[in-house]
Design a protein around this motif. Structure first.
Motif, mmCIF file in Angstrom:
data_model
loop_
_atom_site.group_PDB
_atom_site.id
_atom_site.type_symbol
_atom_site.label_atom_id
_atom_site.label_comp_id
_atom_site.label_asym_id
_atom_site.label_seq_id
_atom_site.Cartn_x
_atom_site.Cartn_y
_atom_site.Cartn_z
ATOM 1 N N LEU A 182 0.839 -1.191 0.000
ATOM 2 C CA LEU A 182 0.000 0.000 0.000
ATOM 3 C C LEU A 182 0.877 1.245 0.000
ATOM 4 N N TRP A 183 0.576 2.162 -0.897
ATOM 5 C CA TRP A 183 1.232 3.463 -0.906
ATOM 6 C C TRP A 183 0.266 4.435 -0.249
ATOM 7 N N ALA A 241 -1.102 12.069 -4.799
ATOM 8 C CA ALA A 241 -1.588 11.051 -5.740
ATOM 9 C C ALA A 241 -1.931 11.685 -7.085
ATOM 10 N N THR A 242 -2.517 12.880 -7.059
ATOM 11 C CA THR A 242 -2.838 13.597 -8.300
ATOM 12 C C THR A 242 -1.562 13.969 -9.039
ATOM 13 N N ARG A 243 -0.563 14.467 -8.307
ATOM 14 C CA ARG A 243 0.715 14.797 -8.945
ATOM 15 C C ARG A 243 1.304 13.555 -9.611
ATOM 16 N N TYR A 244 1.298 12.444 -8.889
ATOM 17 C CA TYR A 244 1.852 11.196 -9.420
ATOM 18 C C TYR A 244 1.128 10.786 -10.707
ATOM 19 N N LEU A 245 -0.205 10.849 -10.695
ATOM 20 C CA LEU A 245 -0.970 10.439 -11.863
ATOM 21 C C LEU A 245 -0.742 11.365 -13.054
ATOM 22 N N ASN A 249 7.388 16.586 -9.377
ATOM 23 C CA ASN A 249 8.680 15.942 -9.179
ATOM 24 C C ASN A 249 8.570 14.718 -8.265
ATOM 25 N N MET A 250 7.408 14.076 -8.288
ATOM 26 C CA MET A 250 7.221 12.843 -7.509
ATOM 27 C C MET A 250 7.954 11.709 -8.230
#
Length: 191
Positions: free
Chosen positions: A85-86, A93-97, A136-137
């Motif tokens: 689980l992250w 999560a939005t930045r990552y996506l 920058n994730m």
């Protein structure tokens, strides 16, 4: 900061389409069951509450006590520590996506070494800017390694770290975290 917007249906729905469970004192068994299902099936686990209170629950609908929410936190930590689980804020999560959907992976394999590079576009598919200081994730990349590898290290930004080699029915692999617009090198290590 860009975020999902209520009317954004281009990715299967906006934030009104993200299912969430409201925490409540009497619903902890439902919440734990939902968490188990999300981990098992690879889904999102989004929760919320109005109040975290000592031990006395008031008349609010979505209040939860510290002892009860501690049960949830312990289970979340267990899954996190197992790598199943992250845990992130909706913002991260939005930045990552956004990064994931706007990036491309390049790799080059040579004897005992794999070089990886993630190149991120300047804008999303909908023309929204991807400012590097915000987006920058590190993106997680699963990298297949040769069957003969017993151990490996990853070198990124001048820092070297050991990589845990895992194996499944498709062969050996490692996970590498790479910030967009940077490179990483995975090297075979001799024990």
């Amino acid at each position: 900061m860009q975020s999902l917007t209520p009317d954004d249906t281009s990715l299967g729905g906006g934030w009104y389409s993200l299912k969430s469970k409201w925490l409540g004192e009497k619903r902890i068994s439902d919440i734990l069951e939902y968490l188990d299902r999300c981990v098992r099936d690879g889904g999102w686990f989004i929760t919320g509450c109005h109040n975290i209170v000592g031990t006395e629950i008031g008349k609010g609908n979505y209040e939860i006590s510290i002892p009860t929410i501690s049960i949830l936190f312990e289970k979340l930590a267990l899954y996190r520590d197992r790598g199943q689980l992250w845990i992130a804020t909706l913002k991260d999560a939005t930045r990552y996506l956004r990064e994931y959907e706007s990036s491309e992976l390049f790799f080059k394999a040579s004897d005992g070494e794999i070089t990886l590079e993630i190149k991120m576009k300047d804008k999303t598919k909908r023309g929204l800017p991807l400012t590097p200081s915000i987006f920058n994730m590190p993106l997680t990349v699963r990298v297949k390694v040769p069957d003969g590898w017993q151990s490996a290290e990853c070198i990124s930004d001048g820092t070297s770290a050991p990589c845990e080699i895992s194996e499944d029915e498709n062969g050996k692999y490692i996970y590498v975290d790479i910030v967009p617009n940077t490179k990483a090198t995975v090297r075979r290590c001799e024990k």
